[in-house]
Design a protein around this motif. Structure first.
Motif, PDB file in Angstrom:
ATOM      1  N   ALA A   1       0.826  -1.211   0.000  1.00  0.00           N
ATOM      2  CA  ALA A   1       0.000   0.000   0.000  1.00  0.00           C
ATOM      3  C   ALA A   1       0.858   1.259   0.000  1.00  0.00           C
ATOM      4  CB  ALA A   1      -0.928  -0.009   1.214  1.00  0.00           C
TER       5      ALA A   1
ATOM      6  N   THR B   1       2.468   3.248  -3.194  1.00  0.00           N
ATOM      7  CA  THR B   1       1.767   4.209  -4.059  1.00  0.00           C
ATOM      8  C   THR B   1       0.906   5.210  -3.300  1.00  0.00           C
ATOM      9  OG1 THR B   1      -0.126   2.709  -4.321  1.00  0.00           O
ATOM     10  CG2 THR B   1       1.657   2.535  -5.955  1.00  0.00           C
ATOM     11  N   GLU B   2       0.542   4.919  -2.055  1.00  0.00           N
ATOM     12  CA  GLU B   2      -0.433   5.750  -1.351  1.00  0.00           C
ATOM     13  C   GLU B   2       0.222   6.614  -0.273  1.00  0.00           C
ATOM     14  OE1 GLU B   2      -3.545   5.804  -2.485  1.00  0.00           O
ATOM     15  OE2 GLU B   2      -2.833   4.341  -3.955  1.00  0.00           O
TER      16      GLU B   2
ATOM     17  N   ASN C   1      -3.097   8.226   4.605  1.00  0.00           N
ATOM     18  CA  ASN C   1      -4.199   7.438   4.056  1.00  0.00           C
ATOM     19  C   ASN C   1      -4.034   5.956   4.372  1.00  0.00           C
ATOM     20  OD1 ASN C   1      -4.212  10.004   2.799  1.00  0.00           O
ATOM     21  ND2 ASN C   1      -5.403   9.202   1.095  1.00  0.00           N
ATOM     22  N   VAL C   2      -2.802   5.472   4.219  1.00  0.00           N
ATOM     23  CA  VAL C   2      -2.536   4.056   4.480  1.00  0.00           C
ATOM     24  C   VAL C   2      -2.814   3.719   5.935  1.00  0.00           C
ATOM     25  CG1 VAL C   2      -0.714   2.306   4.620  1.00  0.00           C
ATOM     26  CG2 VAL C   2      -0.887   3.766   2.602  1.00  0.00           C
TER      27      VAL C   2
ATOM     28  N   SER D   1      -9.039   4.733  -3.490  1.00  0.00           N
ATOM     29  CA  SER D   1      -7.985   4.017  -4.216  1.00  0.00           C
ATOM     30  C   SER D   1      -8.061   2.522  -3.931  1.00  0.00           C
ATOM     31  CB  SER D   1      -6.612   4.555  -3.814  1.00  0.00           C
ATOM     32  OG  SER D   1      -5.587   3.755  -4.359  1.00  0.00           O
TER      33      SER D   1
ATOM     34  N   ASN E   1      -5.722   0.474  -4.229  1.00  0.00           N
ATOM     35  CA  ASN E   1      -4.497   0.024  -3.568  1.00  0.00           C
ATOM     36  C   ASN E   1      -4.590   0.155  -2.051  1.00  0.00           C
ATOM     37  OD1 ASN E   1      -2.079  -1.255  -4.368  1.00  0.00           O
ATOM     38  ND2 ASN E   1      -0.895   0.537  -3.754  1.00  0.00           N
ATOM     39  N   LEU E   2      -5.542   0.967  -1.565  1.00  0.00           N
ATOM     40  CA  LEU E   2      -5.737   1.064  -0.119  1.00  0.00           C
ATOM     41  C   LEU E   2      -6.304  -0.224   0.464  1.00  0.00           C
ATOM     42  CD1 LEU E   2      -7.057   4.694   0.520  1.00  0.00           C
ATOM     43  CD2 LEU E   2      -4.879   3.705   1.238  1.00  0.00           C
TER      44      LEU E   2
END
Length: 268
Positions: A75, A78-79, A83-84, A133, A135-136
């Motif tokens: 994660a 990219t994030e 947020n992660v 997202s 990816n999250l």
């Protein structure tokens, strides 16, 4: 607990700098974190700790930690850090539920409600199907692994000292990730070396302190305090990357942190 919750995001910041800049893969960051952490703590652990490696329960616990660290590195590649960590905070909810169901620790309606509010805060950050997202989802998976790991730490706290249990989780996790780690070795550079050691050292020290606390306090009381990683994550993301959360993420952060603070302040 507050110091531990600051060190763990610092270790993940180093990992994000490695993966985000292309210096290393998430698999290498996760494996090196466990391997270097085990080497750092090895001189201080008595030999009797090696007998614990035969206990299948510690292998299960190490597998949970391995899944959590690998997922959060995916994660972070990219994030944004904040947020992660906000999505990752499904972990205390998972830990709370498992501690009540499996360890038979006490629960109250007020604490149940606050944990549910914290889960709503996580949904505000991830927003599945509503512009969040994808990816999250790696961070959500990491939180599920980590929540189960926290409960298992309470379950197995009596098997050994914090140092002994820390060595077993690091050594076994390093062994589980060995094939992925060796096949993704990065090119050596000073910055890669510094960030790799920093990632491992911060993570190892944070989780060692976590084990000391979990040996002394019920998991249902400690689970909400894990939310204080959010403060460190937002601060580090702003200082290093000049990244601040968007409006939805801020809303989720406020909800999650409020629920965590409220639960931590409960007397029972």
């Amino acid at each position: 607990m507050f110091v531990a919750m600051s060190m763990i995001p610092a270790g993940d910041l180093c990992g994000k700098l490695l993966t985000g800049s292309g210096l290393a893969t998430p698999a290498f960051v996760a494996w090196s974190r466990f391997s270097i952490g085990a080497l750092l703590i090895l001189p201080f652990v008595p030999r009797r700790a090696y007998a614990l490696l035969r206990d299948w329960r510690l292998w299960l616990r190490a597998a949970l930690l391995t899944g959590g660290i690998f997922s959060i590195q995916m994660a972070l590649s990219t994030e944004p850090l904040a947020n992660v960590f906000a999505a990752f905070f499904i972990g205390p909810v998972v830990s709370y539920v498992l501690s009540v169901l499996l360890l038979r620790e006490p629960a109250t309606m007020t604490r149940n409600a606050l944990m549910a509010v914290g889960f709503i805060g996580v949904l505000l950050v991830v927003r599945p199907g509503f512009g969040g997202s994808l990816n999250l989802l790696w961070a959500v998976l990491a939180g599920c692994f980590y929540g189960a790991f926290l409960t298992s730490s309470r379950w197995l706290a009596g098997l050994g000292s914090a140092l002994e249990l820390s060595l077993t989780q690091l050594a076994l996790s390093a062994l589980l990730l060995l094939p992925l780690g060796l096949t993704s070795l990065p090119e050596f550079s000073a910055s890669t070396a510094v960030l790799t050691v920093g990632s491992a050292a911060f993570s190892m020290l944070g989780n060692l302190l976590l084990l000391y606390v979990y040996a002394r306090v019920q998991a249902v009381k400690l689970a909400p305090m894990v939310y204080f990683q959010l403060v460190a994550a937002v601060g580090l993301g702003w200082m290093v990357f000049n990244q601040l959360p968007d409006a939805w993420t801020w809303a989720g952060l406020v909800v999650v942190l409020s629920a965590g603070l409220g639960s931590a302040l409960l007397r029972r």
